[in-house]
Design an enzyme around this catalytic site. Structure first.
Site, PDB file in Angstrom:
ATOM      1  N   ASN A 110      -4.847   3.248  -1.266  1.00  0.00           N
ATOM      2  CA  ASN A 110      -3.739   2.890  -0.369  1.00  0.00           C
ATOM      3  C   ASN A 110      -2.418   3.049  -1.104  1.00  0.00           C
ATOM      4  O   ASN A 110      -2.347   2.920  -2.327  1.00  0.00           O
ATOM      5  CB  ASN A 110      -3.879   1.434   0.094  1.00  0.00           C
ATOM      6  CG  ASN A 110      -2.828   1.047   1.116  1.00  0.00           C
ATOM      7  OD1 ASN A 110      -2.493   1.839   2.006  1.00  0.00           O
ATOM      8  ND2 ASN A 110      -2.287  -0.152   1.010  1.00  0.00           N
ATOM      9  N   HIS A 112       1.359   1.347  -1.010  1.00  0.00           N
ATOM     10  CA  HIS A 112       2.072   0.195  -0.462  1.00  0.00           C
ATOM     11  C   HIS A 112       3.504   0.179  -1.007  1.00  0.00           C
ATOM     12  O   HIS A 112       3.706   0.279  -2.225  1.00  0.00           O
ATOM     13  CB  HIS A 112       1.355  -1.109  -0.827  1.00  0.00           C
ATOM     14  CG  HIS A 112       2.036  -2.304  -0.235  1.00  0.00           C
ATOM     15  ND1 HIS A 112       1.945  -2.614   1.112  1.00  0.00           N
ATOM     16  CD2 HIS A 112       2.851  -3.241  -0.788  1.00  0.00           C
ATOM     17  CE1 HIS A 112       2.674  -3.696   1.349  1.00  0.00           C
ATOM     18  NE2 HIS A 112       3.234  -4.091   0.227  1.00  0.00           N
ATOM     19  N   SER A 139       3.498   1.165  -4.947  1.00  0.00           N
ATOM     20  CA  SER A 139       2.243   1.077  -5.704  1.00  0.00           C
ATOM     21  C   SER A 139       1.160   1.877  -4.986  1.00  0.00           C
ATOM     22  O   SER A 139       1.041   1.800  -3.766  1.00  0.00           O
ATOM     23  CB  SER A 139       1.749  -0.376  -5.768  1.00  0.00           C
ATOM     24  OG  SER A 139       2.744  -1.247  -6.240  1.00  0.00           O
ATOM     25  N   ASP A 148      -3.596  -5.758   0.349  1.00  0.00           N
ATOM     26  CA  ASP A 148      -2.658  -5.254  -0.673  1.00  0.00           C
ATOM     27  C   ASP A 148      -2.927  -5.892  -2.044  1.00  0.00           C
ATOM     28  O   ASP A 148      -2.013  -6.030  -2.868  1.00  0.00           O
ATOM     29  CB  ASP A 148      -1.194  -5.494  -0.251  1.00  0.00           C
ATOM     30  CG  ASP A 148      -0.865  -4.792   1.059  1.00  0.00           C
ATOM     31  OD1 ASP A 148      -1.416  -3.713   1.308  1.00  0.00           O
ATOM     32  OD2 ASP A 148      -0.064  -5.336   1.840  1.00  0.00           O
TER      33      ASP A 148
HETATM   34  C1  GAR Z   1       4.933   4.593   3.724  1.00  0.00           C
HETATM   35  O1  GAR Z   1       6.201   4.218   3.290  1.00  0.00           O
HETATM   36  C2  GAR Z   1       3.883   3.678   3.141  1.00  0.00           C
HETATM   37  O2  GAR Z   1       4.208   3.227   1.874  1.00  0.00           O
HETATM   38  C3  GAR Z   1       3.869   2.558   4.146  1.00  0.00           C
HETATM   39  O3  GAR Z   1       4.013   3.191   5.389  1.00  0.00           O
HETATM   40  C4  GAR Z   1       4.807   4.356   5.229  1.00  0.00           C
HETATM   41  C5  GAR Z   1       4.119   5.509   5.935  1.00  0.00           C
HETATM   42  O4  GAR Z   1       4.943   6.640   5.934  1.00  0.00           O
HETATM   43  N1  GAR Z   1       2.639   1.841   4.062  1.00  0.00           N
HETATM   44  C6  GAR Z   1       2.549   0.530   4.282  1.00  0.00           C
HETATM   45  O5  GAR Z   1       3.489  -0.156   4.584  1.00  0.00           O
HETATM   46  C7  GAR Z   1       1.146  -0.030   4.123  1.00  0.00           C
HETATM   47  N2  GAR Z   1       1.178  -1.447   4.079  1.00  0.00           N
HETATM   48  P1  GAR Z   1       4.353   8.063   6.323  1.00  0.00           P
HETATM   49  O6  GAR Z   1       3.613   7.894   7.657  1.00  0.00           O
HETATM   50  O7  GAR Z   1       5.581   8.914   6.485  1.00  0.00           O
HETATM   51  O8  GAR Z   1       3.472   8.529   5.229  1.00  0.00           O
END
Ligand code: GAR
Length: 215
Positions: A110, A112, A139, A148
């Site tokens: 994942n 995060h 991370s 997480d």
């Molecule tokens: C990313 O910023 C990722 O870190 C976050 O969602 C976004 C997805 O962007 N993930 C979380 O918040 C997980 N808890 P993307 O769809 O453009 O890859």
């Protein structure tokens, strides 16, 4: 060179991380191929990105299942069907059941947007701003049943400036995630990463709690 690993990517949104992974795979930087992209949202833009790259897409929508357990069972079936070696959560905004996580333990990654263990959950950028943190980041970690909470593989830090908005900070963090996530997936596909005793192992050595140093 060992056989290419089958990667299954789970998304909910725009898919910028997915795009970075697709680009790294098609450039031959990762010894793997994305065999499926699964979204819980039918309108996730990431699905468009996958279709453009001729990658199989699947929608597994919450609305079609009456419980988390049933939802995760459907997800599991699909993942097994595509013979995934590695399951990459790339902005997949859904909490997975412990049963699901256990089943794929050691294969689930994942990303995060915080320097874990800080700011588990949502609104990480605003929380870093509100707390006047001088730095924030992202991370990449193995997934365990604790939200997480799985062992960190790599973190990347960014500065927080005085007048940053959450959007500006998110953009700065996103640049870093697009850099480190493909690298971690590459390591995984090269067989250099594993999880044991709730710790991440890289090249047969336990990584520290903040993961592999990357700044
Ligand atoms: C990313 O910023 C990722 O870190 C976050 O969602 C976004 C997805 O962007 N993930 C979380 O918040 C997980 N808890 P993307 O769809 O453009 O890859």
């Amino acid at each position: 060179m060992t056989a290419k690993k089958n990667i299954c990517v789970l998304i909910s949104g725009s898919g910028s991380n997915l795009q970075a992974l697709m680009d790294a795979c098609s450039a031959g930087k990762i010894n793997g191929q994305i065999v499926a992209v699964i979204s819980n949202k039918p309108n996730a833009y990431g699905l468009e990105r996958a279709r453009k790259a001729a990658i199989a897409t699947h929608i597994v929508s919450y609305d079609d299942y009456s419980s988390r357990a049933e939802y995760d069972a459907a997800l599991s079936r699909l993942i097994i069907q595509v013979n995934a070696d590695c399951i990459v959560l790339a902005g997949f905004m859904r909490i997975l059941t412990p049963g699901f996580v256990d089943r794929f333990s050691g294969k689930l990654l994942n990303v995060h947007p915080s320097l874990l263990p800080k700011y588990k959950g949502l609104n990480t950028h605003q929380r870093a701003i509100d707390n006047k943190d001088p730095e924030h980041g992202v991370s990449v970690h193995f997934v365990t049943a604790e939200l997480d909470g799985g062992p960190v593989i790599v973190q990347s830090r960014v500065p927080v400036f005085e007048y940053d908005t959450a959007e500006e900070l998110a953009e700065r963090v996103n640049e870093q995630e697009l850099r480190i996530y493909p690298l971690v997936v590459k390591w995984f596909c090269d067989g250099r990463l594993a999880m044991k005793d709730n710790k991440a192992i890289f090249d047969d050595e336990f990584l520290p709690e903040t993961g592999y140093a990357s700044d």
